[in-house]
Structures are given as C-alpha cells and as structure tokens.
Design an enzyme around this catalytic site. Structure first.
Site, PDB file in Angstrom:
ATOM      1  N   LYS A 148      30.901  50.623  30.429  1.00 32.38           N
ATOM      2  CA  LYS A 148      32.256  50.972  30.134  1.00 32.38           C
ATOM      3  C   LYS A 148      32.218  52.222  29.580  1.00 32.38           C
ATOM      4  CE  LYS A 148      34.294  46.198  29.734  1.00 32.38           C
ATOM      5  NZ  LYS A 148      34.821  45.189  28.869  1.00 32.38           N
TER       6      LYS A 148
ATOM      7  N   THR B 236      39.762  35.064  38.593  1.00 30.95           N
ATOM      8  CA  THR B 236      40.559  35.159  37.587  1.00 30.95           C
ATOM      9  C   THR B 236      41.301  36.293  37.699  1.00 30.95           C
ATOM     10  OG1 THR B 236      39.111  34.275  36.123  1.00 30.95           O
ATOM     11  CG2 THR B 236      40.840  35.489  35.193  1.00 30.95           C
ATOM     12  N   VAL B 237      40.979  37.457  38.008  1.00 31.61           N
ATOM     13  CA  VAL B 237      41.770  38.941  38.251  1.00 31.61           C
ATOM     14  C   VAL B 237      42.415  38.759  39.599  1.00 31.61           C
ATOM     15  CG1 VAL B 237      41.552  41.282  38.568  1.00 31.61           C
ATOM     16  CG2 VAL B 237      40.118  40.131  36.769  1.00 31.61           C
TER      17      VAL B 237
END
Length: 462
Positions: free
Chosen positions: A239, A48-49
C-alpha cells in the site's frame, strides 16, 4: 397590513404551476438516467469484497445509477466453484473461464477481485489489451507490476482504477489526486494494516502477549490462517508503494523498501513506551528530504497526543502533510461493504466518462523511480530496550558506546528484575535525534561487550 385573498393565492399558484419548464426540470436527470445505455460490468471473484459489490449494486441501484448518470449492470461473475448468489449476482452469468469478461464485447468494465499476482495479472492484461476499463483492489499486483500495467492502460486510453487497493473504504487515493492536487505533499504516514493494528491494540489495552493477540485476531476473522503478510508488514508495504507513487509522483520499487513487522513487539515494550508518553503502531512512512524519498514500514513510537496513536482496533488512518497543511483520513481499512464502496466509486467514475488521469496513471507516464535516501540515514529519536545483568557499570558501558557514535541520551528507565525478565534487568533509553545508521552500529558494539542477555529492541520515535 397587507392581505392576500384566496383568489390571488389561487392565481399565483396557477401561474407557478403553468410554467412547464420549472415543473419538469427536476425530472430531466432521472429520465436521462433511465434512457441512458447501461454500463455493463463483469466481476472476477465472489469472496468478501465481490459479495459486497453485488449487495451494493442491488441495494443502492437507484442512487448508483443517479450518481453514475446511467444504470450499472453486472453481467458476468467468474468463480472457481459454485457459491450462493447474492445481490445483483442473482441475475448474472456465472463462469469459471477467467478470461470470459476480458473477451466479452458487451462488457465495459472488468472488476478484478481475485487477488494474487498470477491469474489477476493475466486477466487485467487481457482486459486492457481488449480496450476494457479495469477496477482492482489488488495492491500486491500493482506494487509489483504497476510499471507494466499502468503504461498499458495509458496506451489503450483505459481507466485502471485502484481506490480500494489502499486502506479499504478510506478515499485516500481520490483525496490525493483531486482534493489535495494543489498541495505539494512532503510526508505520508499511516496505519495501513487493520490486522496489525488490532493485535497491537489488544496488547496495549489488555497486556496480551503477541501470540494470544494474534489468535484472537484469527478467531474474529481479522487475520488469515497464515498471517505473514499482515504481521510482517508486507501488506502495508504494498500500500505504501502506491501512496508514494501518487503523493510524490515517484516510484519507490518494492524490493528497495525497508520493512519490519510486529512479531517481536512485546507487552513490556508497549508498557515502557506508555510510561514515556507514547504508543506503538505499525506505520508505513515516506518523507521527502532534500529532493530524496526515505520510506519504510516498521513499528514506531507515536506520541500519545497524536491522532494516529488513538486509532484502535482494525481501523486504518493516513496522515498527509504538505505546504498547504496536514490532512488525516480515518476509517475501516477492510471489510466487505467499505471496500466494495471504494470499488464502485471507480466504476461510477468510469460511467461518468472521467478522464483516465482522474483514476491514477492511466493517462500519464508511469512515474520515474524515486531518488532514494536510505532509511538508515534518516534522523529521528530512538527507543532502545536492553536486557542486562543486574550489576554495576552496565549503564556506563552502554552510554560510552552511544557517546562514541555521537548519540546523546534523553532519558533512562531501569526496572528491577521480575517474573517476566528472570535474572535480567530491563534498561530503556530514549535518545535525542540521531541517524539510524549510528544506532544500529552502536547496538552491534554493545552486543560484542557480552553484557546483554537477550536481543536488543529498537524502535524509531516520531
């Protein structure tokens, strides 16, 4: 009245156009861009990226070159199996040799977009050892192995860019490193996982049970077939570790971070929270308290008037607070083009010849471990929901246990039996400020009284 003859206007026009420097000055940057040596990049991963990166490199080639000061060329793409060539990848070399980009002397920057912590670690390590700059979106890898990768990048004077690793298209890392560089930050909190936020939004807006909301998220492509990383808070934890490193200049080891997911959140809890003026969000939070850092990932009650409570669907948001005031950033936390844009922002920074310090820890020592204040010692208000039999004395007994732990009650909500609860009655308490340690101890004591009919639910309140 002053008039201008056509002759004088013509003269002025000729005079202005006769200044060669003024006329050609604006074309200098474009000439320099075209003549500059291209920045050659290679990309591992065409998911996707990666596909988004290839598209933006083609569609925005001119503007990227102008902002980078030179063209950016995609030379090599590493893939495991043949895929459709999109965007700039149409002219690239395809290979299944993982280390080809790291060993190619023509490649300036290696983009690691394959994920995981094994092959990705091998590729990044080899690329840095060979003196190549690296850009990655791999938060899990950096959270677990940043302590070895960032010092390696520093020793080789290489960039290790990771803007895309936290909150996708939101420029949160660059904001901390540059825009807020003079702000002494003491609080970071945010919605760091779009999948979990989408599920909680569906449960809140439509009253869906967790299982149905998860199935809808999978149907729409927001959740993986195995959604564990998202719904159990692990993705948000990766994150949060990176945010703490940048915001506080301290490393909070991943294995010491307290993490709870959303799989036990129910529409009943969401409804009670709304009645009390709150929404439930999965948050990653970190605060400095007397020089120590307390942090965790957990579902929490957020006051309905807070901007965080209004973030819905698959969006992310991060709120930073420091002695120069609070800042909140909001946007897509994932997706092909938003994340690809963040990846290419790091590539452009490399092309401009920015100091490695501007991209993270590549030009500074890896931050020392934080002095940790256990999350159980943190003080806040709390939400407790018990399922109890409908008989006298139950509230008195629970209140007595809380009082013994110096926990005072702010409000009580008690509902009648329903089809959802069967013979049990939901009893909801909101406490005043208390350490989580005392709340947990009180919950264990209440369970020993044998008056609860199901597991007690507990949420911290912001």
């Amino acid at each position: 009245m002053v008039t201008t003859t056509s002759a004088s206007r013509s003269s002025r026009t000729r005079t202005a156009s006769s200044r060669p420097f003024a006329a050609s000055r604006s074309s200098f940057p474009e000439v320099r861009v075209k003549q500059a040596k291209p920045l050659v990049i290679a990309m591992a991963g065409m998911g996707t990226v990666g596909s988004g990166v290839a598209r933006l490199l083609e569609e925005n080639a001119e503007s990227i070159a102008k902002r980078a000061g030179r063209p950016v060329t995609l030379k090599t793409v590493v893939i495991r199996s043949p895929k459709e060539r999109v965007g700039a990848a149409k002219d690239a070399e395809f290979t299944n040799d993982l280390l080809a980009p790291a060993n190619d002397p023509e490649v300036d920057v290696v983009l690691e977009l394959i994920g995981g912590t094994t092959a990705a670690r091998e590729l990044i390590t080899k690329a840095l050892e060979n003196g190549k700059h690296v850009v990655t979106a791999n938060k899990a890898l950096l959270a677990e192995y940043g302590h070895e990768l960032f010092p390696l990048a520093r020793s080789k004077s290489c960039h290790l860019g990771f803007e895309a690793s936290v909150a996708g298209g939101i420029p949160i890392l660059q904001s901390i490193k540059e825009t807020l560089a003079a702000n002494e930050l003491f609080s970071v909190m945010g919605i760091l996982n779009g999948t979990a936020n989408f599920i909680l939004t569906q449960m809140s807006q439509d009253g869906m049970p967790f299982d149905k909301a998860l199935a809808l998220a999978q149907e729409k492509g927001y959740a993986e077939a195995d959604p564990t990383l998202d719904i159990e808070g692990i993705d948000a934890a990766h994150k949060l570790v990176l945010l703490i490193q940048l915001a506080f200049g301290a490393n909070y080891p991943l294995d010491k971070l307290r993490v709870w997911g959303i799989s036990r959140v129910t529409p009943m809890d969401i409804a009670f929270a709304r009645q009390m003026g709150y929404g439930i969000k999965l948050l990653g939070t970190a605060r400095k308290v007397n020089g120590k850092v307390t942090a965790g990932v957990y579902p929490a009650l957020v006051p309905a008037h807070y901007l965080l409570a209004k973030v819905e669907g698959s969006y992310n948001a991060v709120r930073l607070e420091g002695n120069a005031g609070p800042v909140m950033l909001y946007g897509y936390g994932a997706g092909d083009l938003p994340t690809a844009s963040a990846v290419l922002a790091d590539v452009i920074a490399v092309a401009r010849g920015c100091e490695p310090n501007n991209l993270g820890f590549a030009d500074m020592p890896f931050p020392p471990d934080a002095d940790i204040l256990d999350l159980d010692e943190a003080v806040s208000e709390h939400f407790l929901r018990f399922l109890v039999p409908d008989k006298p004395g139950v509230l008195r007994d629970i209140a007595g246990v809380l009082a013994a732990h110096d926990i005072s009650i702010a409000q009580v909500i008690q509902k009648e039996k329903s089809e959802v609860t069967g013979s049990a009655v939901p009893l909801v308490l909101q406490t005043h400020d208390a350490p989580a340690r005392e709340i947990h101890a009180a919950m264990r004591e209440v369970e020993k009284l044998d008056i609860t009919l199901d597991r007690t639910m507990h949420y911290r309140i912001l």
